[in-house]
Write a protein that holds these residues in place. Structure first.
Motif, PDB file in Angstrom:
ATOM      1  N   ILE A  63       0.834  -1.213   0.000  1.00 27.85           N
ATOM      2  CA  ILE A  63       0.000   0.000   0.000  1.00 27.85           C
ATOM      3  C   ILE A  63       0.864   1.256   0.000  1.00 27.85           C
ATOM      4  N   LEU A  64       1.898   1.266   0.846  1.00 23.32           N
ATOM      5  CA  LEU A  64       2.752   2.458   0.947  1.00 23.32           C
ATOM      6  C   LEU A  64       3.484   2.770  -0.350  1.00 23.32           C
ATOM      7  N   SER A  65       3.662   1.769  -1.211  1.00 23.84           N
ATOM      8  CA  SER A  65       4.377   1.995  -2.461  1.00 23.84           C
ATOM      9  C   SER A  65       3.642   2.968  -3.381  1.00 23.84           C
ATOM     10  N   GLY A  66       2.377   3.248  -3.083  1.00 25.60           N
ATOM     11  CA  GLY A  66       1.621   4.214  -3.885  1.00 25.60           C
ATOM     12  C   GLY A  66       1.063   5.358  -3.075  1.00 25.60           C
ATOM     13  N   VAL A  67       1.531   5.497  -1.835  1.00 20.47           N
ATOM     14  CA  VAL A  67       0.941   6.524  -0.966  1.00 20.47           C
ATOM     15  C   VAL A  67       1.297   7.930  -1.432  1.00 20.47           C
ATOM     16  N   ASP A  68       2.421   8.084  -2.170  1.00 16.64           N
ATOM     17  CA  ASP A  68       2.759   9.412  -2.694  1.00 16.64           C
ATOM     18  C   ASP A  68       1.698   9.890  -3.676  1.00 16.64           C
ATOM     19  N   THR A  69       1.156   8.963  -4.464  1.00 17.26           N
ATOM     20  CA  THR A  69       0.085   9.313  -5.395  1.00 17.26           C
ATOM     21  C   THR A  69      -1.235   9.483  -4.670  1.00 17.26           C
ATOM     22  N   LEU A  70      -1.490   8.614  -3.699  1.00 16.54           N
ATOM     23  CA  LEU A  70      -2.736   8.704  -2.937  1.00 16.54           C
ATOM     24  C   LEU A  70      -2.883  10.058  -2.249  1.00 16.54           C
ATOM     25  N   LEU A  71      -1.796  10.540  -1.651  1.00 15.39           N
ATOM     26  CA  LEU A  71      -1.865  11.717  -0.789  1.00 15.39           C
ATOM     27  C   LEU A  71      -1.170  12.942  -1.373  1.00 15.39           C
ATOM     28  N   SER A  72      -0.650  12.815  -2.608  1.00 17.58           N
ATOM     29  CA  SER A  72       0.018  13.932  -3.291  1.00 17.58           C
ATOM     30  C   SER A  72       1.178  14.501  -2.479  1.00 17.58           C
ATOM     31  N   ILE A  73       1.978  13.592  -1.910  1.00 18.11           N
ATOM     32  CA  ILE A  73       3.167  14.020  -1.180  1.00 18.11           C
ATOM     33  C   ILE A  73       4.370  13.234  -1.713  1.00 18.11           C
ATOM     34  N   PRO A  74       5.577  13.820  -1.684  1.00 18.95           N
ATOM     35  CA  PRO A  74       6.750  13.096  -2.164  1.00 18.95           C
ATOM     36  C   PRO A  74       7.013  11.848  -1.320  1.00 18.95           C
ATOM     37  N   MET A  75       7.464  10.773  -1.950  1.00 22.18           N
ATOM     38  CA  MET A  75       7.765   9.548  -1.226  1.00 22.18           C
ATOM     39  C   MET A  75       8.775   9.809  -0.112  1.00 22.18           C
ATOM     40  N   GLU A  76       9.723  10.742  -0.343  1.00 26.45           N
ATOM     41  CA  GLU A  76      10.747  11.042   0.657  1.00 26.45           C
ATOM     42  C   GLU A  76      10.154  11.632   1.933  1.00 26.45           C
ATOM     43  N   ASP A  77       8.933  12.204   1.833  1.00 28.36           N
ATOM     44  CA  ASP A  77       8.322  12.859   2.997  1.00 28.36           C
ATOM     45  C   ASP A  77       7.355  11.951   3.754  1.00 28.36           C
ATOM     46  N   ILE A  78       7.183  10.715   3.284  1.00 27.80           N
ATOM     47  CA  ILE A  78       6.205   9.837   3.921  1.00 27.80           C
ATOM     48  C   ILE A  78       6.543   9.596   5.387  1.00 27.80           C
ATOM     49  N   SER A  79       7.835   9.425   5.673  1.00 26.91           N
ATOM     50  CA  SER A  79       8.229   9.136   7.056  1.00 26.91           C
ATOM     51  C   SER A  79       7.958  10.302   7.997  1.00 26.91           C
ATOM     52  N   LEU A  80       7.737  11.500   7.435  1.00 24.94           N
ATOM     53  CA  LEU A  80       7.369  12.642   8.276  1.00 24.94           C
ATOM     54  C   LEU A  80       5.940  12.511   8.787  1.00 24.94           C
ATOM     55  N   HIS A  81       5.114  11.757   8.039  1.00 24.61           N
ATOM     56  CA  HIS A  81       3.704  11.595   8.398  1.00 24.61           C
ATOM     57  C   HIS A  81       3.397  10.228   8.991  1.00 24.61           C
ATOM     58  N   ILE A  82       4.165   9.208   8.568  1.00 27.38           N
ATOM     59  CA  ILE A  82       3.914   7.845   9.015  1.00 27.38           C
ATOM     60  C   ILE A  82       5.221   7.268   9.551  1.00 27.38           C
ATOM     61  N   PRO A  83       5.296   6.917  10.832  1.00 25.67           N
ATOM     62  CA  PRO A  83       6.534   6.346  11.380  1.00 25.67           C
ATOM     63  C   PRO A  83       6.870   5.018  10.704  1.00 25.67           C
ATOM     64  N   LEU A  84       8.067   4.928  10.132  1.00 28.16           N
ATOM     65  CA  LEU A  84       8.465   3.725   9.405  1.00 28.16           C
ATOM     66  C   LEU A  84       9.863   3.299   9.838  1.00 28.16           C
ATOM     67  N   SER A  85      10.114   2.003   9.803  1.00 26.56           N
ATOM     68  CA  SER A  85      11.433   1.487  10.144  1.00 26.56           C
ATOM     69  C   SER A  85      12.410   1.795   9.009  1.00 26.56           C
ATOM     70  N   ASP A  86      13.695   1.696   9.317  1.00 25.43           N
ATOM     71  CA  ASP A  86      14.717   1.928   8.287  1.00 25.43           C
ATOM     72  C   ASP A  86      14.568   0.934   7.138  1.00 25.43           C
ATOM     73  N   ALA A  87      14.231  -0.327   7.472  1.00 24.77           N
ATOM     74  CA  ALA A  87      14.083  -1.356   6.432  1.00 24.77           C
ATOM     75  C   ALA A  87      12.948  -1.022   5.479  1.00 24.77           C
ATOM     76  N   VAL A  88      11.829  -0.516   6.015  1.00 28.65           N
ATOM     77  CA  VAL A  88      10.686  -0.154   5.174  1.00 28.65           C
ATOM     78  C   VAL A  88      11.039   1.067   4.327  1.00 28.65           C
ATOM     79  N   ASN A  89      11.692   2.058   4.928  1.00 32.74           N
ATOM     80  CA  ASN A  89      12.106   3.244   4.171  1.00 32.74           C
ATOM     81  C   ASN A  89      13.054   2.874   3.035  1.00 32.74           C
ATOM     82  N   ASP A  90      14.015   1.993   3.322  1.00 32.28           N
ATOM     83  CA  ASP A  90      14.964   1.570   2.279  1.00 32.28           C
ATOM     84  C   ASP A  90      14.247   0.847   1.144  1.00 32.28           C
ATOM     85  N   ALA A  91      13.239   0.051   1.502  1.00 37.48           N
ATOM     86  CA  ALA A  91      12.486  -0.680   0.475  1.00 37.48           C
ATOM     87  C   ALA A  91      11.697   0.274  -0.406  1.00 37.48           C
ATOM     88  N   LEU A  92      11.051   1.258   0.209  1.00 36.65           N
ATOM     89  CA  LEU A  92      10.193   2.174  -0.535  1.00 36.65           C
ATOM     90  C   LEU A  92      10.992   3.168  -1.372  1.00 36.65           C
TER      91      LEU A  92
END
Length: 400
Positions: free
Chosen positions: A317-346
């Motif tokens: 789901i997170l792989s398309g959240v930038d399109t869903l919410l019109s925010i850059p993928m790099e900024d997702i962790s500012l809104h949703i707490p994510l582990s380093d492994a998930v951030n690296d994957a995305l």
């Protein structure tokens, strides 16, 4: 048959970004487009086509037309009678247009098949069949400038629908729509359109909180209930699903907390995301379908990448959240707490989770030569087929 042939589907959208068909891309275990696809019994062939072109549209399950590549050998193959209503024949660019092939194309058109010309570049020989051609597909990455305009000028004399292939950005979509194209193929609908200073709507805020809860190992039923209660429409739809025949519960459920007890916390979190995605955000329906299919595929294959199923669903789901919410993928962790492994994957497709996500993308987009060694094609094919059906059933439950 399904075990022998790999299948992928690429959506075909109209000017309103509504899905009107799918191109089915296929090959056998040896890497060649299988002539035996239509050699199966008509029943098996129809099941395959329905499985890969079925969607929920306006609350009803529909089978959309399947666009299928037809080479010179298949052109003279006996096609199942049902296919005329379900299949658009894409005559590939390597089919010579001569008296023999022209006569066969006319016979197929008379039998009720819609005829499309794939990877079209104008040749004078096409004049012999243009009166029975319905759709002309143009690779807009390959055909540019004067050649493109020359081709479009030639086609104005014929009653054909123009389809632009390999449209990858919204800007390209708008450009080719202005040039007269009515159908579009490519992943422009899944590209983010970041708008600086765009306010986050109530629905988007709820989605963001749900996604954070989905990935929170310390989440509680009370926290989920608090999020859902912010959107009464979401709460009502979710409880309606829980009380439907989908779960066949022995008694009626009236609160989210009761639903957690009976269904399990992880299951209810996933359903909350499904409902939130289904018809509540201002995004193309095809994007919702693709994200749900991707998330379910990741969930099903996660063990092959030493990951927990719920984490696989979240990453899909997170792989398309930038399109869903019109925010850059790099900024997702500012809104949703994510582990380093998930951030690296995305962000970088790194680590085993990154390989998992990349494999799902590659398999779904016909890039089977890019698959990692952590799984196999048949596992991905099975997961894809199950995920498409799961998405149809889940969205149907969410809409009813």
């Amino acid at each position: 048959m399904l075990e022998q042939i790999l299948l992928a589907r690429q959506p075909i959208l109209d000017t309103n970004c509504e899905t009107v068909g799918y191109e089915l891309l296929y090959r056998d275990a040896k890497g060649c487009p299988p002539d035996e696809f239509f050699n199966a019994t008509a029943a098996t062939c129809q099941v395959l086509i329905n499985a890969y072109t079925g969607i929920l549209q306006r609350g009803n399950v529909r089978t959309l037309p399947a666009f299928m590549n037809i080479n010179e050998e298949l052109l003279f193959h006996e096609l199942p009678s049902f296919a005329a209503d379900n299949v658009v024949l894409e005559i590939t660019e390597d089919v010579p247009i001569n008296d023999k092939t022209s006569a066969q194309i006319r016979r197929l058109s008379d039998a009720g098949f819609k005829i499309a010309l794939d990877d079209f570049v104008w040749k004078d020989e096409f004049a012999a069949i243009m009166d029975v051609v319905d759709i002309v597909k143009i690779d807009v990455l390959a055909l540019k400038g004067k050649t493109l305009f020359h081709t479009l000028e030639k086609l104005t004399a014929y009653n054909v629908t123009l389809l632009a292939e390999k449209v990858e950005t919204l800007a390209e979509f708008h450009r080719f729509r202005k040039l007269g194209f009515a159908l579009f193929q490519g992943y422009f609908f899944a590209m983010p359109q970041v708008i600086e200073g765009k306010p986050i709507s109530g629905n988007e805020l709820t989605m963001m909180e749900l996604l954070a809860e989905l990935g929170n190992p310390d989440a509680t039923p009370q926290g989920l209930e608090k999020i859902i209660s912010k959107d009464p429409h979401l709460a009502v739809r979710l409880l309606k699903i829980v009380n439907s025949a989908t779960f066949s519960l022995q008694r009626s459920i009236s609160t989210i907390n009761e639903a957690v007890v009976l269904l399990g916390f992880a299951e209810l979190k996933r359903w909350a995301v499904v409902v939130s995605l289904s018809g509540t955000l201002d995004i193309p329906d095809e994007l919702c379908r693709e994200l749900l299919i991707r998330a379910k595929m990741c969930e099903l294959i996660a063990p092959h990448y030493h990951a927990e199923a719920g984490l696989g669903f979240l990453i899909g789901i997170l792989s398309g959240v930038d399109t869903l919410l019109s925010i850059p993928m790099e900024d997702i962790s500012l809104h949703i707490p994510l582990s380093d492994a998930v951030n690296d994957a995305l962000l970088h497709r790194e680590g085993e989770l990154g390989l998992m996500l990349n494999d799902v993308f590659s398999f779904s987009r016909y890039e089977w030569d890019k698959l990692s060694p952590l799984t196999d094609e048949q596992t991905l094919l099975k997961a894809q087929s199950e995920s498409i059906q799961w998405t149809i059933n889940s969205q149907k439950a969410a809409f009813n």
